[in-house]
Design a protein around this motif. Structure first.
Motif, short mmCIF file in Angstrom:
data_model
loop_
_atom_site.label_atom_id
_atom_site.label_comp_id
_atom_site.label_asym_id
_atom_site.label_seq_id
_atom_site.Cartn_x
_atom_site.Cartn_y
_atom_site.Cartn_z
N ASN A 98 17.08 -19.79 0.52
CA ASN A 98 17.54 -19.17 2.09
C ASN A 98 18.74 -17.85 1.64
OD1 ASN A 98 20.29 -20.11 1.50
ND2 ASN A 98 19.48 -22.44 2.18
N SER A 99 19.05 -17.52 2.91
CA SER A 99 19.94 -16.36 2.73
C SER A 99 21.03 -16.52 2.08
CB SER A 99 20.15 -15.58 4.08
OG SER A 99 20.55 -16.47 5.01
N ARG A 100 21.78 -17.86 2.32
CA ARG A 100 23.03 -18.05 1.92
C ARG A 100 23.08 -18.27 0.30
NH1 ARG A 100 24.85 -23.53 3.82
NH2 ARG A 100 24.49 -23.92 1.66
N GLN A 101 21.88 -18.73 -0.23
CA GLN A 101 21.74 -19.11 -1.60
C GLN A 101 21.48 -17.63 -2.20
OE1 GLN A 101 18.09 -21.61 -0.97
NE2 GLN A 101 19.40 -23.40 -1.95
N LEU A 102 20.91 -16.85 -1.60
CA LEU A 102 20.64 -15.45 -2.13
C LEU A 102 22.06 -14.46 -2.20
CD1 LEU A 102 18.44 -13.51 -3.46
CD2 LEU A 102 17.94 -12.59 -0.94
N ASP A 103 22.83 -14.98 -1.24
CA ASP A 103 24.27 -14.27 -1.19
C ASP A 103 24.67 -14.76 -2.45
OD1 ASP A 103 23.75 -12.79 0.97
OD2 ASP A 103 25.17 -14.06 2.37
N GLY B 87 25.61 -16.87 -13.01
CA GLY B 87 26.21 -18.13 -12.84
C GLY B 87 25.50 -19.23 -12.05
N TRP B 88 24.85 -18.45 -10.89
CA TRP B 88 24.17 -19.35 -9.78
C TRP B 88 23.22 -20.16 -10.71
CZ3 TRP B 88 19.14 -19.93 -8.32
CH2 TRP B 88 18.98 -20.79 -7.06
N ALA B 89 22.35 -19.47 -11.48
CA ALA B 89 21.39 -19.87 -12.46
C ALA B 89 22.01 -21.26 -12.98
CB ALA B 89 20.61 -19.12 -13.30
N VAL B 90 22.86 -21.30 -13.93
CA VAL B 90 23.41 -22.22 -14.54
C VAL B 90 23.93 -23.37 -13.72
CG1 VAL B 90 25.14 -23.01 -16.17
CG2 VAL B 90 24.11 -20.87 -16.54
N GLU B 91 24.59 -23.11 -12.56
CA GLU B 91 25.01 -24.13 -11.51
C GLU B 91 23.75 -24.89 -10.95
OE1 GLU B 91 27.51 -23.20 -7.78
OE2 GLU B 91 28.56 -21.99 -9.47
N ALA C 159 26.82 -7.68 1.70
CA ALA C 159 26.99 -7.08 2.93
C ALA C 159 26.41 -5.57 2.67
CB ALA C 159 28.21 -7.04 3.63
N LYS C 160 26.55 -5.23 1.55
CA LYS C 160 26.24 -3.64 1.30
C LYS C 160 24.63 -3.39 1.04
CE LYS C 160 30.32 -2.55 1.89
NZ LYS C 160 30.73 -1.80 3.34
N ILE C 161 23.75 -4.51 1.21
CA ILE C 161 22.65 -4.36 1.07
C ILE C 161 21.80 -4.51 2.24
CG2 ILE C 161 20.58 -5.91 -0.07
CD1 ILE C 161 22.23 -6.21 -2.60
N SER C 162 20.66 -3.90 2.29
CA SER C 162 19.86 -3.94 3.55
C SER C 162 19.16 -5.33 3.77
CB SER C 162 18.95 -2.66 3.59
OG SER C 162 17.99 -2.89 2.59
N SER C 163 18.63 -5.41 4.89
CA SER C 163 17.75 -6.71 5.36
C SER C 163 16.57 -6.65 4.63
CB SER C 163 17.59 -6.90 6.74
OG SER C 163 16.95 -5.99 7.21
N GLN C 164 16.14 -5.37 4.35
CA GLN C 164 14.87 -5.25 3.77
C GLN C 164 14.75 -5.70 2.34
OE1 GLN C 164 15.92 -2.56 5.84
NE2 GLN C 164 14.24 -1.85 6.54
N ALA C 165 15.83 -5.25 1.65
CA ALA C 165 16.26 -5.47 -0.10
C ALA C 165 16.29 -7.20 0.19
CB ALA C 165 17.45 -4.86 -0.23
N MET C 166 16.94 -7.49 1.09
CA MET C 166 17.10 -9.14 0.87
C MET C 166 15.84 -9.75 0.98
SD MET C 166 20.57 -9.59 0.27
CE MET C 166 21.33 -11.14 1.38
N GLU C 167 14.99 -9.16 2.17
CA GLU C 167 13.51 -9.67 2.24
C GLU C 167 12.75 -9.69 1.14
OE1 GLU C 167 11.55 -9.67 6.09
OE2 GLU C 167 13.31 -8.34 6.74
N LYS D 47 25.85 -3.46 -8.09
CA LYS D 47 26.63 -4.75 -8.66
C LYS D 47 25.64 -5.88 -8.03
CE LYS D 47 31.39 -3.05 -9.63
NZ LYS D 47 32.47 -3.35 -9.28
N ALA D 48 25.49 -5.94 -6.91
CA ALA D 48 24.63 -7.23 -6.31
C ALA D 48 23.25 -7.33 -7.11
CB ALA D 48 24.69 -7.21 -4.94
N ALA D 49 22.76 -6.18 -6.79
CA ALA D 49 21.20 -6.04 -7.55
C ALA D 49 21.27 -6.43 -9.06
CB ALA D 49 20.77 -4.63 -7.33
N ALA D 50 22.38 -5.89 -9.68
CA ALA D 50 22.33 -6.25 -11.31
C ALA D 50 22.63 -7.61 -11.48
CB ALA D 50 23.55 -5.39 -11.70
N ASN D 51 23.41 -8.50 -10.25
CA ASN D 51 23.79 -9.82 -10.64
C ASN D 51 22.30 -10.74 -10.38
OD1 ASN D 51 26.04 -9.36 -11.27
ND2 ASN D 51 27.06 -9.82 -9.18
N TYR D 52 21.52 -10.20 -9.39
CA TYR D 52 20.19 -10.64 -9.03
C TYR D 52 19.25 -10.64 -10.54
CZ TYR D 52 15.44 -11.15 -6.96
OH TYR D 52 14.53 -11.54 -6.52
#
Lengths: 481, 134
Positions: free
Chosen positions: A140-145, A153-157, A181-189, A287-292
């Motif tokens: 869900n969007s909260r998890q993706l955030d 870290g999310w993976a290990v958690e 918040a700097k990422i578009s909704s399309q990128a999230m989808e 950075k957010a995309a890199a973390n993904y």
């Protein structure tokens, strides 16, 4: 332009800024003569274009695997002053934090070879690959955030790996300052259903055999003790989420370049002043995309361990499947470098280039601090890959950077004309290797002969002293999209 | 056509602006999937606008790439219509295809680029040239 290159040493070629009116910095290409001859004139032109951007620091760098790419060539580095330079989505390119993750095992070739087909089939089933492959995860969007902020870290958690893995990833698998918040909704989808997928094209998952060890001391620190030992490598990136972030910010940076009056030598090199909102916003989104991507590779690494467990009936810990390292080879980072004798903060854009920090550097994990940062180089399908370590020379001469892979020497269309996927598969299988792909066309596009000679690429960075060879691995089984 | 070492460039032709847009979309999806095998089972609505035809084509392809991935569709047929409103050119219509499956997949297109990007009028209509980062 290629005709005007000045030879500095066997592996080092200068494009002097005196050659072009607008060049603000020299460019240097690291390659032996043969590889240099393979570099397209257009790619050399691209290096000189980057040298014209404001705040560029000397030198702009081309690596031996360099070839034409979007804006900045693949296999290149552009470093910019933190205050007077730019941050460029055009320089980082579309596949943010495309990179390599590597695991070692204590298994030997003779144990794995008889089961290699079964193993590759199992990996192919457990790690979704190809265009349109569905992930087994539903976020869900909260998890993706959370993924975007905390990376691996999310993976290990969430049970995809162990805490110790994080100590063995570049930046511990998480760039600080990521802002969803700097990422578009399309990128999230696009990103939500693709976490835990390999992708297609040149991305792959490979079971490998250690073929040669050059530095036994360093290899031992990585847990590699003898030829014949099995390793595993994953090459992939931030998937559709990263592609969308790039697409969105290329547009934003196009407007920003106009707004701030930046003269672009090539419209693809869109950028924004490093201190501007457009520059900072991109950095937080990138950075957010890199973390993904860090998270994606960590999840895939976990499924690799599970696949080995399934096939060999042992826990992964019993097979010594520790992470060696994870590197980003498409990224922009703020780092400290010595420029003209003075330490300063620098935005280093590495596109098709791996960070190669030396022994003792505080950003090298404590575990590896005596030997230098692991530099993982993915070869093309069916050919060798390498583990190297970073050096002082990289730190002083190349903004702590090295090459990233073999680099294409032939276009995909030319490969399709020249090679047949089925034939490549047969030949590899005849040599005792297993290969699975979603369709044969991709094998022809990614034919080993469509790439530069990886051994020569490595010899160039080793010979130039910007990385040091530790071990060479060859493929035993490959899964591709 | 013109070989890019790491990317793919194609050209597309059409008698009308709509036709060259549809042909360009087919060009892009023939890289993403095995377009001949994609049946028009599902559709998605597309609407893009821009001040000029060239930007409109870029927006059209880029939006198709994004939307097809969000909806999880391989697209094979396109029915577009243009209209002009104030200073804006609008291209709207439907794209048809089926649910993505890796077996019918080609390779991932990471983005539509402005490298060598052209949309020009010819004697018989239009010619487009598009390079994609893959």
């Amino acid at each position: 332009m290629k005709g005007k290159l000045k030879k500095l040493s066997e592996y080092k070629w200068l494009i002097s800024k005196e050659l072009m009116k607008d060049m603000r910095a020299d460019a240097i290409i690291y390659a032996n003569k043969k590889l240099l001859d393979e570099v397209e004139e257009a790619a050399v032109q691209q290096l000189t274009n980057v040298a014209c951007l404001p705040g560029i620091l000397e030198p702009v760098l081309g690596m031996p695997d360099m070839h034409w790419g979007y804006g900045l060539p693949m296999g290149a580095v552009g470093a910019f002053d933190k205050e007077n330079g730019v941050i460029s989505s055009g320089c980082t390119g579309y596949d943010i934090n495309c990179g390599v993750h590597m695991l070692k095992t204590d298994l030997m070739e003779d144990e794995v070879k008889p089961k290699i087909r079964e193993l590759v089939n199992c990996l192919f089933a457990n790690v979704p690959c190809g265009v349109g492959a569905h992930s087994k995860l539903r976020l869900n969007s909260r998890q993706l955030d959370k993924v975007l902020v905390t990376g691996a870290g999310w993976a290990v958690e969430n049970g995809f790996g162990v805490k110790e893995d994080l100590n063995r990833l570049e930046e511990n698998g998480c760039l600080k300052g990521a802002d969803p918040a700097k990422i578009s909704s399309q990128a999230m989808e696009r990103g939500a259903p693709q976490l835990g997928t390999l992708g297609a094209g040149n991305h792959f998952l490979e079971v490998q055999i250690v073929d040669q060890i050059f530095d036994t001391g360093a290899a031992k620190v990585f847990g590699i003790t003898e030829p014949g030992q099995i390793t595993v490598m994953v090459h992939c990136g931030s998937r559709g989420l990263g592609h969308q972030v790039a697409t969105d910010y290329l547009k934003i940076h196009e407007s920003a370049a106009k707004k701030f009056g930046i003269k672009l030598p090539d419209p693809q090199l869109v950028c924004a002043p490093a201190t501007s909102k457009e520059g900072m916003d991109y950095l937080a989104a990138m950075k957010a995309a890199a973390n993904y991507a860090f998270c994606n590779r960590q999840i895939i690494a976990h499924w690799i361990r599970e696949s080995f467990s399934q096939v060999f009936g042992k826990k992964w810990e019993e097979m010594g499947m520790d992470t060696i390292y994870d590197v980003a080879h498409n990224i922009c980072k703020l780092e400290e470098h010595t420029v003209r004798g003075k330490k300063q903060q620098v935005y280093v854009h590495r596109k098709g280039s791996t960070r190669a920090f030396p022994p003792g550097h505080p950003e090298v994990p404590p575990l590896y601090r005596d030997i230098g940062q692991p530099v993982l180089i993915a070869g093309s399908m069916g050919t060798a890959s390498y583990i190297l370590v970073g050096t002082e020379k990289a730190m002083s001469d190349t903004f702590g950077s090295s090459c990233h892979g073999a680099g294409r020497s032939m276009s995909r269309r030319a490969s399709l004309k020249k090679f047949r996927g089925e034939k490549i598969k047969q030949e590899l299988e005849k040599a005792g290797k297993a290969l699975r792909s979603t369709h044969p066309k991709i094998l022809a596009e990614e034919a080993p002969d469509a790439y530069k000679d990886i051994d020569m690429v490595i010899q160039s960075v080793h010979g130039a002293g910007i990385s040091k060879k530790v071990a060479r691995v060859i493929p035993l089984g490959v899964a591709k999209g | 056509m013109d070989d890019l070492t790491s990317d793919v460039m194609f050209e597309a032709f059409g008698k009308t602006l709509e036709e060259v847009f549809e042909a360009s979309a087919e060009g892009m999806f023939s890289v993403i999937c095995d377009i001949d095998k994609i049946k028009p089972e599902e559709s998605l609505t597309i609407e893009v606008s821009a001040e000029d035809e060239k930007t409109l084509l870029y927006e059209f392809l880029s939006t198709l790439l994004t939307e097809s991935e969000i909806k999880g569709l391989f697209l094979s047929r396109f029915r577009m219509k243009t209209e002009r409103k104030n200073n804006q050119l609008i291209m709207r219509g439907n794209a048809f295809g089926e649910k993505m499956s890796p077996e019918k997949g080609g390779t991932v297109v990471k983005g539509v680029t402005y490298y060598g990007f052209k949309l020009e009028k010819t004697e018989n209509g239009y010619r487009a040239q598009v390079a994609m980062d893959i």
